[in-house]
Design a protein around this motif. Structure first.
Motif, PDB file in Angstrom:
ATOM      1  N   SER A 241     -19.116  22.290 -19.391  1.00 29.38           N
ATOM      2  CA  SER A 241     -18.670  21.723 -18.122  1.00 29.38           C
ATOM      3  C   SER A 241     -17.438  20.856 -18.353  1.00 29.38           C
ATOM      4  O   SER A 241     -17.223  20.335 -19.450  1.00 29.38           O
ATOM      5  N   GLU A 244     -16.112  14.548 -17.296  1.00 33.41           N
ATOM      6  CA  GLU A 244     -16.312  13.728 -16.098  1.00 33.41           C
ATOM      7  C   GLU A 244     -15.008  13.030 -15.706  1.00 33.41           C
ATOM      8  O   GLU A 244     -14.256  12.563 -16.561  1.00 33.41           O
ATOM      9  N   THR A 245     -14.783  12.933 -14.405  1.00 35.89           N
ATOM     10  CA  THR A 245     -13.538  12.379 -13.879  1.00 35.89           C
ATOM     11  C   THR A 245     -13.272  10.972 -14.392  1.00 35.89           C
ATOM     12  O   THR A 245     -12.131  10.629 -14.745  1.00 35.89           O
ATOM     13  N   ARG A 246     -14.320  10.121 -14.453  1.00 34.81           N
ATOM     14  CA  ARG A 246     -14.087   8.724 -14.844  1.00 34.81           C
ATOM     15  C   ARG A 246     -13.540   8.625 -16.265  1.00 34.81           C
ATOM     16  O   ARG A 246     -12.666   7.803 -16.544  1.00 34.81           O
ATOM     17  N   TRP A 247     -14.012   9.519 -17.160  1.00 30.53           N
ATOM     18  CA  TRP A 247     -13.521   9.472 -18.534  1.00 30.53           C
ATOM     19  C   TRP A 247     -12.143  10.135 -18.633  1.00 30.53           C
ATOM     20  O   TRP A 247     -11.271   9.669 -19.367  1.00 30.53           O
ATOM     21  N   GLN A 326     -20.142  13.044 -22.838  1.00 34.55           N
ATOM     22  CA  GLN A 326     -19.806  14.429 -23.201  1.00 34.55           C
ATOM     23  C   GLN A 326     -18.938  14.417 -24.455  1.00 34.55           C
ATOM     24  O   GLN A 326     -17.717  14.482 -24.385  1.00 34.55           O
ATOM     25  N   GLN A 329     -16.296  17.304 -25.156  1.00 34.92           N
ATOM     26  CA  GLN A 329     -15.201  17.310 -24.181  1.00 34.92           C
ATOM     27  C   GLN A 329     -14.281  16.097 -24.365  1.00 34.92           C
ATOM     28  O   GLN A 329     -13.055  16.218 -24.260  1.00 34.92           O
TER      29      GLN A 329
END
Length: 448
Positions: A241, A244-247, A326, A329
């Motif tokens: 996936s 995440e946007t925040r990271w 993640q 990623q």
């Protein structure tokens, strides 16, 4: 498939996400080639892993019931529910799944069963008439240190010492003298020896280009064929996936190759003084950093244990996070420059296929062996120097990070060159697929 036999495989990994996930990664690779897999998993784990099943028509999750123990918290099913020193008790629960596992294998009669910690699986497999493979998600260097003093007949649990002369005493706390048994009347070492010696074949998640000598040592020690799967990591763009946007947004604020990512995994917990040294060491570098660690035992949050004034001093460049992240990623983000890791087997492979410089902070016996492989043999990373009692200082951590981040240093020159060489090999087109094709042929050769 080219007319080769379609395999039906059952997998029963140790009750830990650090084992479930590599088993599922391998399942995805095998299913991609048309083979059918059934993973035996506790119910909660099955629900959490469903999104990682890329071939639901070929990979089936079958729930098993983990019998409760009075000494473990209510609802315990995996190591994620307990502390490290309770793993030996969880193995009692795993062993008590034996009737259910035996019933499943007897009813379904697959071609093969892959397992790791359940040392009794080969006995069931022989009775049912199927082949058993001990699939080890730990690296070959660790498996090669499991050496029976005498050949063990199937099912025998004799005391077997583990020669770890190269491992400092402070790291032998994984299941050490305070927890000598890993199950009812059996040690972790006895369990490991029986698991390896009773199987029809031994499989290891590794690559011969990196650990060939250790694979050969395991084969000679146990007189078994050793099958190799490669690292079998999922393809970042096709199988994982998005970050995440925040990271993604936080990392995007920094220059390429400038951020330190310190992630100590979901299982190991530092005590408060060592966590403070870790935080101060990252602060001393002057570089941006993301520190993902669990709060020490007895603490409800990280904030209560961080050094006084720490958050104010690192505001804007340092983040401390106590939850899951993640890892693969994050490490692929262009801003990442350094990965500080305990050097567990999965993190080792993820570090090798990343472009980040590697700083190794092993805590346990197997991690110390992987760090030795990475720093001393492959020369792709730097170990953090420790005091004689195992204490990590903020200064030693800072120095290790700076030694790999400074592109002009001699150490950095060596590790960057070697890391680039191994990374290029591990991510080359067809590398994993070639290993999986050979692994499948080896499995097919086992099946009558």
């Amino acid at each position: 498939m080219g007319g080769e036999k379609e395999l039906r495989i059952v997998m029963f990994p140790w009750l830990a996400f650090g084992h479930f996930i590599p088993y599922l990664h391998l399942s995805n690779k095998l299913a991609e080639k048309g083979h059918k897999i059934t993973l035996l998993l506790p119910n909660k784990a099955r629900l959490q892993l469903e999104s990682l099943n890329l071939h639901p028509s070929l990979i089936t999750f079958h729930s098993i019931t983990v019998p409760p123990l009075e000494t473990l918290p209510y609802g315990t099913e995996t190591t994620a529910d307990i502390s490290l020193d309770q793993h030996g008790e969880l193995s009692i629960s795993m062993d008590r799944t034996r009737p259910e596992v035996e019933s499943f294998l007897s009813t379904h009669k697959p071609d093969l069963v892959l397992y790791d910690m359940a040392h009794w699986v080969p006995e069931i497999a022989a009775k049912v008439g199927i082949k058993s493979v001990s699939y080890n998600v730990v690296c070959a260097i660790a498996v090669s240190h499991v050496r029976p003093s005498l050949p063990l007949p199937k099912g025998t649990a004799a005391h077997v010492p583990l020669p770890l002369s190269s491992v400092p005493k402070w790291s032998l706390n994984q299941h050490g003298s305070s927890t000598p048994y890993f199950g009812e009347g059996i040690t972790l070492l006895e369990r490991s020896v029986i698991s390896l010696s009773s199987a029809d074949a031994i499989a290891i998640r590794t690559c011969r280009e990196i650990e060939g000598v250790y694979c050969d040592r395991v084969a000679a020690t146990f007189n078994k064929p050793v099958l190799v799967t490669s690292h079998a990591l999922p393809d970042l763009e096709l199988e994982l996936s998005p970050l995440e946007t925040r990271w993604a947004e936080w990392l995007a604020r920094f220059e390429p190759g400038s951020v330190i990512f310190c992630c100590l995994g979901s299982q190991h917990v530092l005590d408060a003084p060592q966590l403070q040294e870790l935080a101060l060491g990252l602060e001393m570098t002057g570089l941006p950093f993301l520190m993902a660690v669990k709060p020490p035992v007895g603490c409800t949050s990280l904030e209560e244990v961080l050094p006084e004034g720490f958050n104010d001093r690192v505001s804007g460049r340092g983040v401390v996070h106590g939850g899951w992240v993640q890892q693969q990623q994050i490490m692929a983000h262009p801003s990442l420059g350094c990965f500080v890791t305990l050097c567990g087997s999965s993190s080792m492979w993820e570090g090798l296929v990343s472009e980040s410089q590697l700083v190794l902070l092993p805590q346990l016996a197997d991690q110390t062996l992987y760090a030795k492989l990475m720093a001393d043999e492959l020369k792709v990373g730097v170990k953090v120097e420790r005091e004689e009692n195992g204490w990590m200082t903020k200064r030693s951590l800072c120095e290790a990070i700076k030694s790999v981040m400074d592109e002009d240093s001699d150490i950095s020159h060596v590790v960057r060159k070697n890391h680039a060489k191994y990374r290029s090999m591990l991510i080359s087109p067809g590398f994993i697929s070639g290993y999986i094709d050979n692994f499948i042929k080896d499995l097919q050769a086992l099946v009558p």
